[in-house]
Design an enzyme around this catalytic site. Structure first.
Site, PDB file in Angstrom:
ATOM      1  N   ASN A  23       0.720  -1.396  -0.065  1.00  4.99           N
ATOM      2  CA  ASN A  23       0.089  -0.070   0.239  1.00  4.99           C
ATOM      3  C   ASN A  23       0.891   1.164   0.028  1.00  4.99           C
ATOM      4  O   ASN A  23       0.204   2.365   0.093  1.00  4.99           O
ATOM      5  CB  ASN A  23      -1.014  -0.135   1.221  1.00  4.99           C
ATOM      6  CG  ASN A  23      -2.093  -1.222   0.929  1.00  4.99           C
ATOM      7  OD1 ASN A  23      -2.103  -1.536  -0.277  1.00  4.99           O
ATOM      8  ND2 ASN A  23      -2.713  -1.599   1.733  1.00  4.99           N
ATOM      9  N   ARG A  92      -8.261  -1.363  -6.164  1.00  2.00           N
ATOM     10  CA  ARG A  92      -8.704  -0.174  -5.863  1.00  2.00           C
ATOM     11  C   ARG A  92      -7.714   1.070  -6.225  1.00  2.00           C
ATOM     12  O   ARG A  92      -8.319   2.106  -6.508  1.00  2.00           O
ATOM     13  CB  ARG A  92      -9.078  -0.062  -4.411  1.00  2.00           C
ATOM     14  CG  ARG A  92      -9.398   1.207  -3.706  1.00  2.00           C
ATOM     15  CD  ARG A  92     -10.643   1.590  -3.881  1.00  2.00           C
ATOM     16  NE  ARG A  92     -11.015   2.780  -3.263  1.00  2.00           N
ATOM     17  CZ  ARG A  92     -12.085   3.661  -3.080  1.00  2.00           C
ATOM     18  NH1 ARG A  92     -13.355   3.074  -3.563  1.00  2.00           N
ATOM     19  NH2 ARG A  92     -12.340   4.685  -2.520  1.00  2.00           N
ATOM     20  N   CYS A 116     -11.114  -5.023  -3.050  1.00  2.15           N
ATOM     21  CA  CYS A 116     -11.806  -5.910  -2.113  1.00  2.15           C
ATOM     22  C   CYS A 116     -13.276  -5.260  -1.875  1.00  2.15           C
ATOM     23  O   CYS A 116     -13.550  -4.010  -1.746  1.00  2.15           O
ATOM     24  CB  CYS A 116     -10.900  -6.042  -0.862  1.00  2.15           C
ATOM     25  SG  CYS A 116      -9.505  -7.126  -1.199  1.00  2.15           S
ATOM     26  N   ARG A 121     -17.432   1.666  -0.702  1.00  4.66           N
ATOM     27  CA  ARG A 121     -16.026   2.376  -1.188  1.00  4.66           C
ATOM     28  C   ARG A 121     -16.552   3.478  -2.110  1.00  4.66           C
ATOM     29  O   ARG A 121     -15.906   3.025  -3.302  1.00  4.66           O
ATOM     30  CB  ARG A 121     -15.442   1.131  -1.641  1.00  4.66           C
ATOM     31  CG  ARG A 121     -15.011   0.195  -0.665  1.00  4.66           C
ATOM     32  CD  ARG A 121     -13.810  -0.733  -0.944  1.00  4.66           C
ATOM     33  NE  ARG A 121     -12.333   0.001  -0.560  1.00  4.66           N
ATOM     34  CZ  ARG A 121     -11.135  -0.906  -0.943  1.00  4.66           C
ATOM     35  NH1 ARG A 121     -11.281  -2.181  -1.381  1.00  4.66           N
ATOM     36  NH2 ARG A 121     -10.034  -0.386  -0.805  1.00  4.66           N
ATOM     37  N   PRO A 122     -17.069   4.504  -1.922  1.00  2.00           N
ATOM     38  CA  PRO A 122     -17.147   5.573  -2.775  1.00  2.00           C
ATOM     39  C   PRO A 122     -15.981   6.265  -3.048  1.00  2.00           C
ATOM     40  O   PRO A 122     -14.986   5.937  -2.403  1.00  2.00           O
ATOM     41  CB  PRO A 122     -18.285   6.504  -2.099  1.00  2.00           C
ATOM     42  CG  PRO A 122     -17.960   6.160  -0.514  1.00  2.00           C
ATOM     43  CD  PRO A 122     -17.587   4.796  -0.231  1.00  2.00           C
ATOM     44  N   ILE A 123     -16.134   7.096  -4.212  1.00  2.00           N
ATOM     45  CA  ILE A 123     -14.809   8.057  -4.423  1.00  2.00           C
ATOM     46  C   ILE A 123     -14.907   9.174  -4.537  1.00  2.00           C
ATOM     47  O   ILE A 123     -14.343  10.106  -4.990  1.00  2.00           O
ATOM     48  CB  ILE A 123     -14.454   7.463  -5.709  1.00  2.00           C
ATOM     49  CG1 ILE A 123     -15.607   7.810  -7.015  1.00  2.00           C
ATOM     50  CG2 ILE A 123     -13.760   6.051  -6.002  1.00  2.00           C
ATOM     51  CD1 ILE A 123     -14.998   7.725  -8.319  1.00  2.00           C
ATOM     52  N   ASP A 124     -16.149   9.791  -3.516  1.00  2.00           N
ATOM     53  CA  ASP A 124     -16.568  11.108  -3.781  1.00  2.00           C
ATOM     54  C   ASP A 124     -15.350  12.085  -3.196  1.00  2.00           C
ATOM     55  O   ASP A 124     -15.417  13.283  -3.662  1.00  2.00           O
ATOM     56  CB  ASP A 124     -17.921  11.336  -2.772  1.00  2.00           C
ATOM     57  CG  ASP A 124     -17.435  10.930  -1.388  1.00  2.00           C
ATOM     58  OD1 ASP A 124     -17.164   9.663  -1.166  1.00  2.00           O
ATOM     59  OD2 ASP A 124     -17.711  11.606  -0.505  1.00  2.00           O
ATOM     60  N   LEU A 125     -14.425  11.436  -2.232  1.00  2.00           N
ATOM     61  CA  LEU A 125     -13.616  12.460  -1.775  1.00  2.00           C
ATOM     62  C   LEU A 125     -12.535  12.663  -2.772  1.00  2.00           C
ATOM     63  O   LEU A 125     -11.941  13.936  -2.766  1.00  2.00           O
ATOM     64  CB  LEU A 125     -12.940  11.870  -0.215  1.00  2.00           C
ATOM     65  CG  LEU A 125     -13.842  11.807   0.875  1.00  2.00           C
ATOM     66  CD1 LEU A 125     -13.140  11.022   2.067  1.00  2.00           C
ATOM     67  CD2 LEU A 125     -14.399  13.037   1.172  1.00  2.00           C
ATOM     68  N   ASP A 303      -6.772  -3.179   7.956  1.00  2.12           N
ATOM     69  CA  ASP A 303      -6.157  -4.142   7.216  1.00  2.12           C
ATOM     70  C   ASP A 303      -5.499  -5.447   8.171  1.00  2.12           C
ATOM     71  O   ASP A 303      -5.080  -6.470   7.687  1.00  2.12           O
ATOM     72  CB  ASP A 303      -4.935  -3.759   6.205  1.00  2.12           C
ATOM     73  CG  ASP A 303      -5.436  -2.728   5.089  1.00  2.12           C
ATOM     74  OD1 ASP A 303      -4.802  -2.245   4.482  1.00  2.12           O
ATOM     75  OD2 ASP A 303      -6.672  -2.936   5.039  1.00  2.12           O
ATOM     76  N   ARG A 394      -2.902 -11.508  -3.969  1.00  2.00           N
ATOM     77  CA  ARG A 394      -2.817  -9.888  -4.190  1.00  2.00           C
ATOM     78  C   ARG A 394      -1.961  -9.224  -3.231  1.00  2.00           C
ATOM     79  O   ARG A 394      -1.547  -8.120  -3.703  1.00  2.00           O
ATOM     80  CB  ARG A 394      -4.309  -9.420  -4.361  1.00  2.00           C
ATOM     81  CG  ARG A 394      -5.053  -9.840  -5.513  1.00  2.00           C
ATOM     82  CD  ARG A 394      -6.381  -8.951  -5.405  1.00  2.00           C
ATOM     83  NE  ARG A 394      -6.190  -7.667  -5.157  1.00  2.00           N
ATOM     84  CZ  ARG A 394      -7.178  -6.817  -4.662  1.00  2.00           C
ATOM     85  NH1 ARG A 394      -8.229  -7.223  -4.523  1.00  2.00           N
ATOM     86  NH2 ARG A 394      -6.781  -5.445  -4.657  1.00  2.00           N
TER      87      ARG A 394
HETATM   88  C1  EPZ Z   1      -6.450   2.033   1.383  1.00  2.00           C
HETATM   89  O1  EPZ Z   1      -7.860   2.028   0.813  1.00  2.00           O
HETATM   90  C2  EPZ Z   1      -6.001   0.693   1.355  1.00  2.00           C
HETATM   91  N1  EPZ Z   1      -5.753   0.274  -0.022  1.00  2.00           N
HETATM   92  C3  EPZ Z   1      -6.724  -0.315   2.064  1.00  2.00           C
HETATM   93  O2  EPZ Z   1      -6.115  -1.550   2.074  1.00  2.00           O
HETATM   94  C4  EPZ Z   1      -7.126   0.209   3.644  1.00  2.00           C
HETATM   95  O3  EPZ Z   1      -7.752  -0.683   4.041  1.00  2.00           O
HETATM   96  C5  EPZ Z   1      -7.612   1.606   3.688  1.00  2.00           C
HETATM   97  O4  EPZ Z   1      -6.748   2.318   2.664  1.00  2.00           O
HETATM   98  C6  EPZ Z   1      -7.626   2.110   4.778  1.00  2.00           C
HETATM   99  O5  EPZ Z   1      -6.652   2.081   5.589  1.00  2.00           O
HETATM  100  C7  EPZ Z   1      -4.560   0.685  -0.818  1.00  2.00           C
HETATM  101  O6  EPZ Z   1      -3.887   1.548  -0.191  1.00  2.00           O
HETATM  102  C8  EPZ Z   1      -4.534   0.221  -2.213  1.00  2.00           C
HETATM  103  P1  EPZ Z   1      -9.954   4.882   2.279  1.00  2.00           P
HETATM  104  P2  EPZ Z   1      -8.612   3.196   0.431  1.00  2.00           P
HETATM  105  O7  EPZ Z   1      -9.986   5.856   1.239  1.00  2.00           O
HETATM  106  O8  EPZ Z   1      -7.908   4.136  -0.299  1.00  2.00           O
HETATM  107  C9  EPZ Z   1     -14.362   5.954   2.812  1.00  2.00           C
HETATM  108  C10 EPZ Z   1      -5.957  -3.793   1.644  1.00  2.00           C
HETATM  109  O9  EPZ Z   1      -6.370  -4.872   2.053  1.00  2.00           O
HETATM  110  N2  EPZ Z   1     -14.182   6.671   1.639  1.00  2.00           N
HETATM  111  O10 EPZ Z   1      -9.047   5.422   3.398  1.00  2.00           O
HETATM  112  O11 EPZ Z   1      -9.893   2.648  -0.619  1.00  2.00           O
HETATM  113  C11 EPZ Z   1     -14.429   4.499   2.375  1.00  2.00           C
HETATM  114  O12 EPZ Z   1     -15.959   4.255   1.946  1.00  2.00           O
HETATM  115  C12 EPZ Z   1      -6.598  -2.727   1.274  1.00  2.00           C
HETATM  116  O13 EPZ Z   1      -4.284  -3.953   1.584  1.00  2.00           O
HETATM  117  C13 EPZ Z   1     -15.274   7.713   1.188  1.00  2.00           C
HETATM  118  O14 EPZ Z   1     -16.193   7.827   1.919  1.00  2.00           O
HETATM  119  O15 EPZ Z   1      -9.377   3.606   1.796  1.00  2.00           O
HETATM  120  C14 EPZ Z   1     -13.849   3.821   3.904  1.00  2.00           C
HETATM  121  O16 EPZ Z   1     -15.184   3.488   4.383  1.00  2.00           O
HETATM  122  C15 EPZ Z   1      -8.117  -2.729   1.605  1.00  2.00           C
HETATM  123  N3  EPZ Z   1     -15.188   8.362   0.034  1.00  2.00           N
HETATM  124  C16 EPZ Z   1     -13.065   5.005   4.309  1.00  2.00           C
HETATM  125  O17 EPZ Z   1     -13.302   5.981   3.569  1.00  2.00           O
HETATM  126  C17 EPZ Z   1     -14.128   8.255  -0.731  1.00  2.00           C
HETATM  127  O18 EPZ Z   1     -13.824   9.078  -1.736  1.00  2.00           O
HETATM  128  C18 EPZ Z   1     -11.943   4.570   4.199  1.00  2.00           C
HETATM  129  O19 EPZ Z   1     -11.307   4.274   2.849  1.00  2.00           O
HETATM  130  C19 EPZ Z   1     -12.926   7.303  -0.291  1.00  2.00           C
HETATM  131  C20 EPZ Z   1     -13.005   6.669   0.717  1.00  2.00           C
END
Ligand code: EPZ
Length: 415
Positions: A23, A92, A116, A121-125, A303, A394
């Site tokens: 990551n 992702r 996963c 897992r939205p992308i709004d942020l 994780d 993965r």
């Molecule tokens: C990263 O995912 C990691 N993946 C994940 O690891 C890890 O679990 C996660 O960060 C949290 O630490 C990689 O780095 C490739 P987030 P990411 O955006 O970026 C919400 C693994 O097993 N959210 O911090 O997708 C989301 O729904 C993977 O190695 C929004 O609402 O995590 C979640 O509830 C799994 N809007 C929370 O934030 C957004 O635009 C955390 O997501 C983005 C996220």
């Protein structure tokens, strides 16, 4: 999909080396999309997600090759700003290519990323950050287009999203003027990305928990060595603790493990460390931990939540784990019950430790849940089979070999 067969009930013993952090290297590879020159990233784990990133760099017109743990890339040929839905949909972090492509072309097009299934897992942020930097976004037929000249600004994230923070940092390197991100992700992997970008000519600082990015940088890829994988390390440490084992991990320190080190101590494991290794000995039955809240760094990492849930399922006493990051990171629970674990889902996971677990046939539904099932199988008496093992490959380099090196009896059946 491959299947893993494990004959459990043996103490894990031995020494392995921790691989580079998946990551951390994924956003670093994605950031290459905005750069010129030839890149070299050392300590790059040979896992499926890295291969997917290599395919994306090639699709964009660059050259990339992973050889003996080193990633070589030539970025001068990058001539496309479209992130391919295949293989982009497989993981992702394909979305993190946006920041560099926006900086390079002023435009990028992509479809919703895969990865996963841990909830919505939205992308709004991500989109919020790009819009704050002055880009326009539109979605047509499942494709998202982001376009515009970027201008530095102050961005306050409602949630410290790891991926969104990383994407905004990369894009902001190319914006006109300074960008400040308030309430960002401060995960070690995000800080490693910042170190990588600064090595390549960026001007990024972290101060009072905010990230300051100087704009209008021309980034040139320079050789870099990615940090060790604290999640991989924690996975094997939890597994060893569950089997009453004694193992050493090379290439990681207590600082890099953070709260995971403290949790292992709390369960009664005997821990030692030296300049470049840590060792764990689990001498008696593990102790339960009243309550652990899984949350963004420096909280307990999501994780490692499945692996922690598995470990506490054989501890003495009752533990409660509250997962606050992914609402859907619970698909491993039904599978842990098949081993005889006693876990109730009620505003968190209420785990009543059982003395012994028995081998079972289970299914992996995601990367970390799959790894947790394998660690449980190693501790359980008898044979276990874990279906959908490809999820595990993965994120864990040489998974089978490392478990064998620690004395575990494992075989991988490729169906
Ligand atoms: C990263 O995912 C990691 N993946 C994940 O690891 C890890 O679990 C996660 O960060 C949290 O630490 C990689 O780095 C490739 P987030 P990411 O955006 O970026 C919400 C693994 O097993 N959210 O911090 O997708 C989301 O729904 C993977 O190695 C929004 O609402 O995590 C979640 O509830 C799994 N809007 C929370 O934030 C957004 O635009 C955390 O997501 C983005 C996220």
């Amino acid at each position: 999909m491959a299947e893993i067969k494990i004959s459990g009930g043996r103490r894990l013993r031995g020494e392995i080396t921790v691989s580079g952090a998946k990551n951390a290297v994924l956003p670093e590879l994605a950031a290459l999309a905005g750069m010129n020159g030839t890149g070299v990233i050392y300590n790059c784990p040979d896992i499926t997600d890295i291969k997917t990133s290599v395919d994306i760099i090639r699709y964009l017109g660059g050259k990339a090759e992973l050889s003996k743990g080193t990633l070589y890339a030539d970025l001068n040929g990058i001539n496309s700003y479209e992130i391919p839905s295949e293989p982009g949909c497989k993981m992702r972090s394909s979305i993190t290519f946006c920041g560099g492509l926006l900086g390079r072309f002023g435009e990028t097009v992509f479809s919703k990323p895969g990865g996963c299934i841990l909830g919505e897992r939205p992308i709004d942020l991500h989109l919020y950050g790009f819009k704050a930097l002055g880009a326009e976004t539109e979605e047509t037929e499942g494709l998202i287009r982001v376009k515009g000249r970027l201008k530095g600004t102050k961005i306050n994230l409602r949630y410290p999203s790891v991926g969104a923070t990383q994407n905004i940092i990369i894009a902001a390197c190319y914006a006109k003027g300074q960008t400040v991100i308030e309430n960002p992700s401060l995960e070690p992997e995000t800080l490693d990305l910042i170190k990588f970008l600064n090595t390549c000519g960026a001007g990024i600082k972290v101060k009072n928990s905010c990230i300051y990015i100087e704009g209008e940088r021309t980034l040139k890829s320079k050789p870099y060595c990615t940090m060790p994988d604290r999640i991989e390390a924690g996975t094997y440490l939890f597994g060893a603790a569950m089997t009453g084992g004694k193992i050493s991990l090379r290439g990681i320190s207590p600082t890099e493990l953070g709260i995971v080190w403290d949790i292992l101590r709390k369960t009664g494991c005997e821990l030692k460390y030296g300049r470049d290794y840590i060792s764990l000995k689990s001498i008696e039955r593990l102790k339960a931990i009243d309550e652990i809240v899984v949350k963004p760094y420096p909280g307990f990492p999501t994780d490692l939540q499945p692996q922690l849930t598995a470990m506490l399922s054989i501890a003495k006493g009752k533990s409660i784990i509250k997962e606050t990051v992914f609402e859907g990171r619970n698909r491993h629970i039904s599978q842990l019950l098949k081993f005889g674990a006693d876990i109730e889902e009620n505003k968190g996971f209420i785990i009543t430790g059982t003395k012994k677990l028995k081998g079972a046939d289970v299914t992996a539904f995601d990367l970390r849940g799959g790894a947790a099932l394998c660690m449980t199988a190693l501790a359980a008496e008898g044979e276990s089979r874990i279906k959908n093992a490809d999820y595990i490959f993965r994120g864990y380099k040489n998974f089978g070999e490392k478990i064998s090196d620690l004395g575990g009896e494992i075989s991988i059946i490729n169906n």
